[in-house]
Design a protein around this motif. Sequence first.
Motif, PDB file in Angstrom:
ATOM      1  N   PHE A 298     -31.057  -7.282  10.799  1.00  0.00           N
ATOM      2  CA  PHE A 298     -30.868  -8.720  10.917  1.00  0.00           C
ATOM      3  C   PHE A 298     -31.991  -9.485  10.226  1.00  0.00           C
ATOM      4  O   PHE A 298     -31.755 -10.434   9.497  1.00  0.00           O
TER       5      PHE A 298
ATOM      6  N   VAL B 109     -25.505  -9.533  11.033  1.00  0.00           N
ATOM      7  CA  VAL B 109     -25.255  -9.207  12.438  1.00  0.00           C
ATOM      8  C   VAL B 109     -24.338  -8.002  12.464  1.00  0.00           C
ATOM      9  O   VAL B 109     -23.192  -8.094  12.054  1.00  0.00           O
TER      10      VAL B 109
ATOM     11  N   LEU C  57     -22.421  -5.527  14.620  1.00  0.00           N
ATOM     12  CA  LEU C  57     -21.913  -5.062  15.916  1.00  0.00           C
ATOM     13  C   LEU C  57     -21.643  -3.562  15.891  1.00  0.00           C
ATOM     14  O   LEU C  57     -21.640  -2.908  16.913  1.00  0.00           O
TER      15      LEU C  57
ATOM     16  N   ALA D 120     -18.801  -1.126   2.636  1.00  0.00           N
ATOM     17  CA  ALA D 120     -18.290  -2.310   3.329  1.00  0.00           C
ATOM     18  C   ALA D 120     -19.330  -3.411   3.519  1.00  0.00           C
ATOM     19  O   ALA D 120     -19.158  -4.532   3.057  1.00  0.00           O
TER      20      ALA D 120
ATOM     21  N   HIS E  84     -20.949  -6.134   1.022  1.00  0.00           N
ATOM     22  CA  HIS E  84     -20.202  -7.302   0.572  1.00  0.00           C
ATOM     23  C   HIS E  84     -20.287  -8.461   1.552  1.00  0.00           C
ATOM     24  O   HIS E  84     -19.766  -9.534   1.292  1.00  0.00           O
ATOM     25  N   LEU E  85     -20.929  -8.212   2.673  1.00  0.00           N
ATOM     26  CA  LEU E  85     -20.997  -9.269   3.693  1.00  0.00           C
ATOM     27  C   LEU E  85     -22.311 -10.048   3.634  1.00  0.00           C
ATOM     28  O   LEU E  85     -22.450 -11.073   4.288  1.00  0.00           O
TER      29      LEU E  85
ATOM     30  N   ARG F 272     -22.874 -13.954   3.696  1.00  0.00           N
ATOM     31  CA  ARG F 272     -21.714 -14.623   4.289  1.00  0.00           C
ATOM     32  C   ARG F 272     -22.113 -15.205   5.636  1.00  0.00           C
ATOM     33  O   ARG F 272     -23.198 -14.995   6.146  1.00  0.00           O
ATOM     34  N   ASP F 273     -21.143 -15.941   6.208  1.00  0.00           N
ATOM     35  CA  ASP F 273     -21.352 -16.559   7.502  1.00  0.00           C
ATOM     36  C   ASP F 273     -21.536 -15.491   8.590  1.00  0.00           C
ATOM     37  O   ASP F 273     -20.960 -14.416   8.504  1.00  0.00           O
ATOM     38  N   HIS F 274     -22.347 -15.796   9.612  1.00  0.00           N
ATOM     39  CA  HIS F 274     -22.547 -14.832  10.695  1.00  0.00           C
ATOM     40  C   HIS F 274     -21.239 -14.482  11.398  1.00  0.00           C
ATOM     41  O   HIS F 274     -21.056 -13.381  11.888  1.00  0.00           O
ATOM     42  N   LEU F 275     -20.359 -15.456  11.438  1.00  0.00           N
ATOM     43  CA  LEU F 275     -19.083 -15.223  12.098  1.00  0.00           C
ATOM     44  C   LEU F 275     -18.294 -14.141  11.363  1.00  0.00           C
ATOM     45  O   LEU F 275     -17.637 -13.304  11.981  1.00  0.00           O
ATOM     46  N   ASP F 276     -18.378 -14.173  10.032  1.00  0.00           N
ATOM     47  CA  ASP F 276     -17.723 -13.136   9.235  1.00  0.00           C
ATOM     48  C   ASP F 276     -18.283 -11.765   9.581  1.00  0.00           C
ATOM     49  O   ASP F 276     -17.548 -10.786   9.680  1.00  0.00           O
TER      50      ASP F 276
ATOM     51  N   VAL G 231     -19.644 -10.828  12.419  1.00  0.00           N
ATOM     52  CA  VAL G 231     -19.195 -10.444  13.760  1.00  0.00           C
ATOM     53  C   VAL G 231     -17.786  -9.871  13.683  1.00  0.00           C
ATOM     54  O   VAL G 231     -17.486  -8.814  14.232  1.00  0.00           O
ATOM     55  N   LEU G 232     -16.946 -10.556  12.934  1.00  0.00           N
ATOM     56  CA  LEU G 232     -15.551 -10.159  12.853  1.00  0.00           C
ATOM     57  C   LEU G 232     -15.365  -8.837  12.126  1.00  0.00           C
ATOM     58  O   LEU G 232     -14.644  -7.950  12.583  1.00  0.00           O
ATOM     59  N   ALA G 233     -16.022  -8.727  10.971  1.00  0.00           N
ATOM     60  CA  ALA G 233     -15.846  -7.522  10.159  1.00  0.00           C
ATOM     61  C   ALA G 233     -16.393  -6.303  10.886  1.00  0.00           C
ATOM     62  O   ALA G 233     -15.756  -5.245  10.920  1.00  0.00           O
TER      63      ALA G 233
ATOM     64  N   PHE H 218     -16.755  -6.022  14.061  1.00  0.00           N
ATOM     65  CA  PHE H 218     -15.877  -5.807  15.215  1.00  0.00           C
ATOM     66  C   PHE H 218     -14.710  -4.913  14.797  1.00  0.00           C
ATOM     67  O   PHE H 218     -14.316  -3.993  15.517  1.00  0.00           O
TER      68      PHE H 218
END
Lengths: 305, 314
Positions: A29, A35, A37, A82, A85-86, A89-93, A95-97, A99
């Motif tokens: 981080f 982020v 997960l 994977a 490429h993140l 990007r936004d932290h929300l992205d 979290v989702l990816a 996840f």
Amino acid sequence: MLLVVEQFLNGLQFGLLLFLLAAGLTLVFGIMDLVNLAHGSLYMMGAYFAATFVAWTGSFLLGALMALGATLVLGIVLEVTALRHLYGRDHLDHVLATFGLILFFNEAVRLIWGPAGLALPLPAWLTVPVPILPGIHYPAYRLAIIVVALLVALLLYLGVMRTRIGMLIRAGASNREMIGALGINIKLLYTLVFGLGAALAGLAGLMQAPILTVQIGMGENILILAFVIIVIGGIGSIRGAFLAAIFVGMIDTLGRAFLPNLLRQVLSGAAASTAAPALSSMLIYLLMAIVLVVRPEGLFPANRR
Amino acid sequence: MKAFTVSKAVTALLLAGLVLLPLYSQLSGNIFILTLFTRIIILALAAASLNLIMGFGGMMSFGHAAYLGIGGYAVGMLAQEGVGSGFIQFPVALAASAIYALVIGALSLRTRGVYFIMITLAFAQMAYYVASGLARYGGDDGLTIYKRSDFSGLIDLGNRVQFYYLCLACLFGVIFVIWRIVNSRFGLVVQGLRSNEQRMQAIGFPAKRYQLVCFVISGTMCGLAGALLANNTDFVSPAVMYWTRSGDLMVMVILGGMGTLFGPVMGAVVFLLLEEFLSQITEYWALIMGPLLLLIVLFGRGGIMGALGRAGRG
């Protein structure tokens, strides 16, 4: 007295284990601003690899080493295919990816190793109780975890603060464009850091494996604890993660051990025995809430920009 | 400006489909689809409530499933204690969710960014452990609700079609309220705070107070979804509050399109249908679902609503 010392050491051991997990999380981080997960999944994979390789080779140490290497490789593959490429990007992205990655890993494990958990038996030389104080014995394996984790923490500290790579890592954390402009291969550095974080998570997983059963979802509960730790310690700070991890490990272990008795003094037996487990599970979250109310940036915020 | 866009057309089609679904179910005798869509609608309601704070307010709550549990447990615990009236159960469920949101929000909103994501997650886990510790109400195993909420003959929740329409009405009601909020002065302030908190504060808006009110409204709405969900499954357990459920809700919102009115509904329908479809093909459906999420994040900006918007222009 015996119980107090033993629980104290258990707390220390659990705290150090949590540190291994939190260190990788906070490194990734702090440096890549990612982020992750799926960090808990790497912990789980470490445990599964260890259980498999130990059974396969018949040697605990060799199997553990192979598992460590396998988690490192897995982390690097994951980063290259994977997570790379993140970045940015936004932290929300994130979290989702990640996840999505958790779903993937849990299912992959179910497919490969089946839904039932595995056990990782200890070799005989690690199961003997070791006398630590006159009249007080402590399991050798738990002692070994403490020693290994402390050693890793020390190496990590020296590595980050005293070596050239560590210097680059710290420089990358404070200004990624600048260090890239100075001709440092930042992509490789990131992959390396991620691999290191993955290996630390794998180490935590494989060391915890003989104490708990190796099972699907084992990474998720402990991941949340690791998050609590880096939030308390201040995101991006390894020192903060270390202190917070010890603190959380102690509070959690000691709370579970002694809270029921303490409650029994004030409440009736039945009420105490129902309230105690919930309350001791909640303790660390309460702690986090208090820390965030007093110091919203965590106890030891890393100096970032 | 075209008044009639592709996204509007698809949304209208979806809503018409939802309204007419019981008719299809009656005609074809397919009861399963009604049960499935009742669940989808309830979770769409939860996703819509999350969208209010996440999409419009910029508050990334990773603990929204807690309200599903709180609403559900309010219904379940009252039913267990012999209070069967929905006129008591539902207001209690909403009030409990609102109070929880008020406390959690007041603490969490002191932080921002990733810290906010983490602290909402941690509080939801705390709620999860509290529910697991409720030995009187089933603890880990959960609580079976033997009798659905009783609305004294006004509406029978035991009747599948009536219950379906109640859920649908709740969903439409909540979306209507969100629409009114988003276009009100209050909603504009909250959206302004999402874009630039400092500036809004400099103009003189008490940022935290606005965000907290929005947070509480969202939590209360999700509590309603929880009360409905408990009635739908006749059961409530700590598992509804588990953090992966919060993740599911987030996925629905992003998949549908954050900050759009009907995006979460679209997201819930697609996500849950996909889950249903994949789990029929293979037992290991998450093996496909996981990477799919990754791909959606990497390539699908703006979710379904975003894609439909592009299709309309292109």
